[in-house]
Design a protein around this motif. Sequence first.
Motif, PDB file in Angstrom:
ATOM      1  N   GLY A 120      -1.532  -4.435   8.763  1.00 14.90           N
ATOM      2  CA  GLY A 120      -0.273  -4.572   9.508  1.00 14.90           C
ATOM      3  C   GLY A 120       0.882  -4.955   8.595  1.00 14.90           C
ATOM      4  O   GLY A 120       2.000  -4.440   8.726  1.00 14.90           O
ATOM      5  N   ILE A 121       0.617  -5.835   7.659  1.00 13.14           N
ATOM      6  CA  ILE A 121       1.661  -6.242   6.709  1.00 13.14           C
ATOM      7  C   ILE A 121       2.054  -5.058   5.831  1.00 13.14           C
ATOM      8  O   ILE A 121       3.243  -4.834   5.568  1.00 13.14           O
ATOM      9  CB  ILE A 121       1.172  -7.428   5.851  1.00 13.14           C
ATOM     10  N   LEU A 122       1.073  -4.302   5.397  1.00 17.59           N
ATOM     11  CA  LEU A 122       1.368  -3.136   4.565  1.00 17.59           C
ATOM     12  C   LEU A 122       2.207  -2.111   5.329  1.00 17.59           C
ATOM     13  O   LEU A 122       3.136  -1.514   4.771  1.00 17.59           O
ATOM     14  CB  LEU A 122       0.077  -2.506   4.051  1.00 17.59           C
ATOM     15  N   ARG A 123       1.908  -1.913   6.610  1.00 19.37           N
ATOM     16  CA  ARG A 123       2.699  -0.986   7.427  1.00 19.37           C
ATOM     17  C   ARG A 123       4.149  -1.459   7.535  1.00 19.37           C
ATOM     18  O   ARG A 123       5.090  -0.664   7.448  1.00 19.37           O
ATOM     19  CB  ARG A 123       2.086  -0.842   8.815  1.00 19.37           C
ATOM     20  N   GLU A 124       4.335  -2.765   7.721  1.00 14.49           N
ATOM     21  CA  GLU A 124       5.681  -3.321   7.807  1.00 14.49           C
ATOM     22  C   GLU A 124       6.447  -3.135   6.500  1.00 14.49           C
ATOM     23  O   GLU A 124       7.638  -2.816   6.506  1.00 14.49           O
ATOM     24  CB  GLU A 124       5.630  -4.796   8.186  1.00 14.49           C
ATOM     25  N   LEU A 129      10.581  -0.193   3.522  1.00 17.02           N
ATOM     26  CA  LEU A 129      11.013   0.648   2.396  1.00 17.02           C
ATOM     27  C   LEU A 129      11.625   1.951   2.899  1.00 17.02           C
ATOM     28  O   LEU A 129      12.615   2.447   2.331  1.00 17.02           O
ATOM     29  CB  LEU A 129       9.822   0.949   1.477  1.00 17.02           C
ATOM     30  N   ARG A 130      11.065   2.504   3.948  1.00 15.49           N
ATOM     31  CA  ARG A 130      11.621   3.747   4.515  1.00 15.49           C
ATOM     32  C   ARG A 130      13.013   3.509   5.093  1.00 15.49           C
ATOM     33  O   ARG A 130      13.866   4.385   5.072  1.00 15.49           O
ATOM     34  CB  ARG A 130      10.700   4.290   5.613  1.00 15.49           C
ATOM     35  N   ALA A 131      13.239   2.318   5.628  1.00 18.32           N
ATOM     36  CA  ALA A 131      14.522   1.991   6.226  1.00 18.32           C
ATOM     37  C   ALA A 131      15.628   1.862   5.177  1.00 18.32           C
ATOM     38  O   ALA A 131      16.805   1.963   5.508  1.00 18.32           O
ATOM     39  CB  ALA A 131      14.426   0.697   7.035  1.00 18.32           C
TER      40      ALA A 131
END
Length: 132
Positions: A120-124, A129-131
Motif C-alpha cells: 500500500g505504501i509503495l502504491r501511494e 510520483l505520477r502526480a
Amino acid sequence: MSDGGRTPAHHWFDDDAGPVVRPYAMTRGRTGASADHKLDLIALVVPEPAADDPGRDQTLAPEHVEIVERCSTAPQSIAELATGLDLPVGVVRVLVGDLVDEELVRVTQPVPPAELPDAGILREVINGLRAL
C-alpha cells in the motif's frame, strides 16, 4: 585381531562407486557452523574478492574449493550448494562456515518479509510520483 580370512561385515567402500567418505569425515565430526553464522537454506553465499584462486590454498578440502568455485559464477544458496554437491545440508553449512571464518566467502541473508515495505505504501509513492 584376525577375522580368519573372512570379509569384514562393514565395507568402507563400494566396489562400483569407489571409496565412500562419510559426511562427518568432511566436517571433522562437527555438526554445525560456529554460532556467529546464520546459515538458512536460502542464505546466499558470495565469494570474497580475495578468493580468486582457492585451489592454491593447500589447507582447503576439495569440497571447500568447489563451493568457492560454484559461487564465483553466481551467488548460490545453501540449498543449491547442497543439491549441486550432493551433500547433506548440515555438511554444507559446516563447510560454508569454515569458508566464512577463512574470509573466502560471505553470507547474505534475505530480507525478512516483515521488514519489506507494505504494498500500500509503495502504491501511494507511485501515485505521488505520477502526480508530479
